[in-house]
Enzyme design. Structure first.
Site, PDB file in Angstrom:
ATOM      1  N   GLY A 141       0.816  -1.200   0.000  1.00 38.52           N
ATOM      2  CA  GLY A 141       0.000   0.000   0.000  1.00 38.52           C
ATOM      3  C   GLY A 141       0.852   1.252   0.000  1.00 38.52           C
ATOM      4  O   GLY A 141       0.514   2.252  -0.653  1.00 38.52           O
ATOM      5  N   THR A 142       1.979   1.210   0.718  1.00 38.56           N
ATOM      6  CA  THR A 142       2.888   2.357   0.729  1.00 38.56           C
ATOM      7  C   THR A 142       3.431   2.620  -0.669  1.00 38.56           C
ATOM      8  O   THR A 142       3.499   3.773  -1.121  1.00 38.56           O
ATOM      9  CB  THR A 142       4.046   2.103   1.712  1.00 38.56           C
ATOM     10  OG1 THR A 142       3.525   2.062   3.039  1.00 38.56           O
ATOM     11  CG2 THR A 142       5.099   3.190   1.623  1.00 38.56           C
TER      12      THR A 142
ATOM     13  N   GLN B 274      -7.758   1.813   5.175  1.00 35.38           N
ATOM     14  CA  GLN B 274      -8.512   1.368   6.346  1.00 35.38           C
ATOM     15  C   GLN B 274      -9.977   1.074   6.042  1.00 35.38           C
ATOM     16  O   GLN B 274     -10.619   0.323   6.765  1.00 35.38           O
ATOM     17  CB  GLN B 274      -8.433   2.425   7.451  1.00 35.38           C
ATOM     18  CG  GLN B 274      -7.114   2.477   8.177  1.00 35.38           C
ATOM     19  CD  GLN B 274      -6.794   1.197   8.933  1.00 35.38           C
ATOM     20  OE1 GLN B 274      -7.664   0.389   9.234  1.00 35.38           O
ATOM     21  NE2 GLN B 274      -5.525   0.994   9.230  1.00 35.38           N
TER      22      GLN B 274
ATOM     23  N   SER C 196      -4.343  -1.374   0.699  1.00 31.87           N
ATOM     24  CA  SER C 196      -3.362  -2.391   1.067  1.00 31.87           C
ATOM     25  C   SER C 196      -4.079  -3.634   1.564  1.00 31.87           C
ATOM     26  O   SER C 196      -4.920  -3.561   2.469  1.00 31.87           O
ATOM     27  CB  SER C 196      -2.428  -1.855   2.154  1.00 31.87           C
ATOM     28  OG  SER C 196      -1.377  -2.744   2.404  1.00 31.87           O
ATOM     29  N   ALA C 197      -3.732  -4.794   0.998  1.00 33.43           N
ATOM     30  CA  ALA C 197      -4.489  -6.020   1.255  1.00 33.43           C
ATOM     31  C   ALA C 197      -4.420  -6.485   2.700  1.00 33.43           C
ATOM     32  O   ALA C 197      -5.388  -7.066   3.214  1.00 33.43           O
ATOM     33  CB  ALA C 197      -3.994  -7.133   0.334  1.00 33.43           C
ATOM     34  N   HIS C 198      -3.292  -6.252   3.391  1.00 34.14           N
ATOM     35  CA  HIS C 198      -3.187  -6.795   4.746  1.00 34.14           C
ATOM     36  C   HIS C 198      -4.089  -6.062   5.732  1.00 34.14           C
ATOM     37  O   HIS C 198      -4.253  -6.506   6.868  1.00 34.14           O
ATOM     38  CB  HIS C 198      -1.742  -6.778   5.239  1.00 34.14           C
ATOM     39  CG  HIS C 198      -1.203  -5.432   5.557  1.00 34.14           C
ATOM     40  ND1 HIS C 198      -0.797  -4.533   4.606  1.00 34.14           N
ATOM     41  CD2 HIS C 198      -0.994  -4.812   6.749  1.00 34.14           C
ATOM     42  CE1 HIS C 198      -0.366  -3.439   5.186  1.00 34.14           C
ATOM     43  NE2 HIS C 198      -0.471  -3.570   6.487  1.00 34.14           N
TER      44      HIS C 198
ATOM     45  N   CYS D 151       5.296   8.013  24.043  1.00 27.51           N
ATOM     46  CA  CYS D 151       6.132   7.156  24.875  1.00 27.51           C
ATOM     47  C   CYS D 151       6.200   5.727  24.348  1.00 27.51           C
ATOM     48  O   CYS D 151       6.818   4.875  24.959  1.00 27.51           O
ATOM     49  CB  CYS D 151       5.659   7.185  26.327  1.00 27.51           C
ATOM     50  SG  CYS D 151       3.914   7.352  26.571  1.00 27.51           S
TER      51      CYS D 151
END
Length: 465
Positions: free
Chosen positions: A69-70, A177, A194-196, A320
């Site tokens: 996807g990136t 998403q 993105s498939a995942h 954090c």
């Protein structure tokens, strides 16, 4: 062990597993070849493209598969900017885009281009009118996610797409998403996913470019995937990605209603069970499976470790938990509390009993973490002595990470008279978010920030009650 981090990577859907195993036997050959095995592979690739295009809402010849996807985002942004270089060099993005979009913007700016970030409100959504106002005659491309990865807020894509159409600017939508839940409404020009994120295998992205959009692929030319995604296609993973996308879409309506009910329960019960919690993101216009909240006086990294020890896999946008020690750019843009941040994103099939177990465990875990930090009550107690006559106090928290500066502020606010001030010296970037957020949650006045010695800042708070 309940897994509540589907927004990072959803568990592999059973249909994806079946399709992956089957296509390992049938789809190993080169789909560009004319012999029997190549033709068989080409049929699988074409069928996967048609299924994915149907889910996206575009033509099959408008969609290509990428290695992630990136990579789809980077190829989409660079190709659209290059295709419209004669128009101008301005890229307009929302301040809460996925890091892949922001990194593409940084690369564009480093090459001499201009990037304009559109701010968001506390819910995490852009104002369509403000976005439209950012579109100038030199704008080559605009980017707006369909829904936020960290807080789940849905963006007004249809309204922004209409504004982009009126301005003659193509709109790229990051739908990573949301695509598993349904197609993206509105007249977008480019779309990535993105498939995942929907239960397909990792290593498969989608890039759709509508016909008529000026697009010039960057990098060395390649004959595969219309020249937009060079390299040999991972056909088994592509087939599994398309099959699982069709499967999750068939289940989406039922899972939407069920998971939305579970998330509503979390959004309601967490503030009731745990003092000093801010639930962030839009309560209505949101993804059905995702909820994010932040806890005052809590170290987010410790909180996530403790929840993991209790058997719950969750994630965070808190500073954090980051090696950079800076708050999530999404939380920063929203201006909400970043300390003790927890994101739950429920995968399909999450049992109601798992949510109930999490709600049982969370109050105890938060109390344990607060006790370790010396913040054992909902608001750390001031000294037993009456307020001093001094109208101001200074708290030196330089060199100490949040939430310590906020805890120290809470401990002494009662030591100044009403109308008096406490100045907190801090060099942790999270303090810029968390001290104003504490003031809003505790009914005190945040006066402002000024430079302080030691490379930090002085945050001034006035006691109102």
């Amino acid at each position: 062990m309940p897994y509540f981090d589907a927004a990072s990577a959803a568990p592999l859907h059973p249909v994806a597993r079946q399709a992956l195993l089957a296509s390992l036997d049938e789809g190993w050959a080169d789909p560009a070849r004319l012999y029997r095995e190549g033709r068989r592979a080409r049929l699988l690739l074409d069928a996967a493209r048609e299924a994915a295009a149907d889910a996206v809402g575009c033509r099959p010849d408008e969609l290509v598969f990428t290695p992630s996807g990136t990579r789809a985002v980077h190829a989409g942004v660079s190709g659209a900017l290059a295709g419209r270089r004669r128009v101008g060099d301005r890229l307009v993005v929302s301040a809460v885009e996925h890091s892949s979009v922001l990194h593409a913007g940084e690369t564009h700016a480093a090459a001499g281009g201009t990037v304009t970030e559109v701010p968001v409100g506390r819910s995490g959504a852009v104002d369509p009118a403000v976005f439209a106002a950012a579109l100038g005659p030199d704008t080559a491309l605009a980017c707006l996610q369909s829904a936020n990865h960290e807080v789940g807020t849905e963006q007004p894509v249809a309204e922004v797409a209409e504004a982009c159409r009126a301005a003659g600017v193509p709109l790229l939508v990051d739908a990573a998403q949301s695509l598993g839940w349904g197609p993206v409404d509105g007249g977008w020009s480019l779309l990535t996913a993105s498939a995942h994120k929907w239960g397909g295998p990792a290593g498969v992205g989608l890039l759709a470019v509508r016909k008529g959009v000026r697009f010039a692929p960057q990098g060395p030319a390649d004959e595969r995937e219309s020249g937009r995604a060079p390299g040999f296609e991972n056909l088994p993973a592509i087939v599994a990605a398309a099959a699982s996308l069709r499967a999750v879409r068939a289940e989406a309506a039922a899972e939407d209603a069920r998971l939305r009910g579970l998330v509503d329960r979390i959004r309601t019960r967490v503030p009731e069970l745990v003092p000093d919690v801010e639930v962030v993101g839009d309560p209505v216009r949101r993804l059905p499976h995702l909820v994010t909240f932040s806890c005052l006086y809590v170290d987010g990294e410790t909180l996530l470790h403790e929840l993991d020890r209790e058997g719950f896999s969750v994630s965070s946008g808190s500073s954090c938990t980051s090696s950079t020690l800076t708050p999530s750019h999404v939380l920063r843009a929203m201006g909400v509390l970043s300390e003790g941040n927890v994101r739950l994103s429920l995968p399909a099939g999450t049992a109601a009993s798992d949510v109930d177990d999490f709600l049982d465990v969370l109050p105890r875990v938060v109390a344990v973490v607060r006790e370790r930090l010396g913040a054992t009550s909902s608001a750390p107690a001031a000294s037993a002595a009456p307020p001093s006559d001094s109208p101001s106090l200074v708290v030196d928290a330089l060199g100490r990470r949040c939430p310590i500066p906020v805890i120290e502020l809470a401990k002494v606010i009662g030591d100044v008279p009403v109308g008096g001030t406490v100045t907190v010296l801090a060099d942790d970037a999270a303090a810029r978010l968390d001290i104003p957020a504490w003031c809003e949650m505790r009914g005190q006045e945040y006066v402002g920030e000024s430079p302080a010695g030691g490379g930090g800042s002085a945050y001034v708070v006035r006691r109102l009650s």
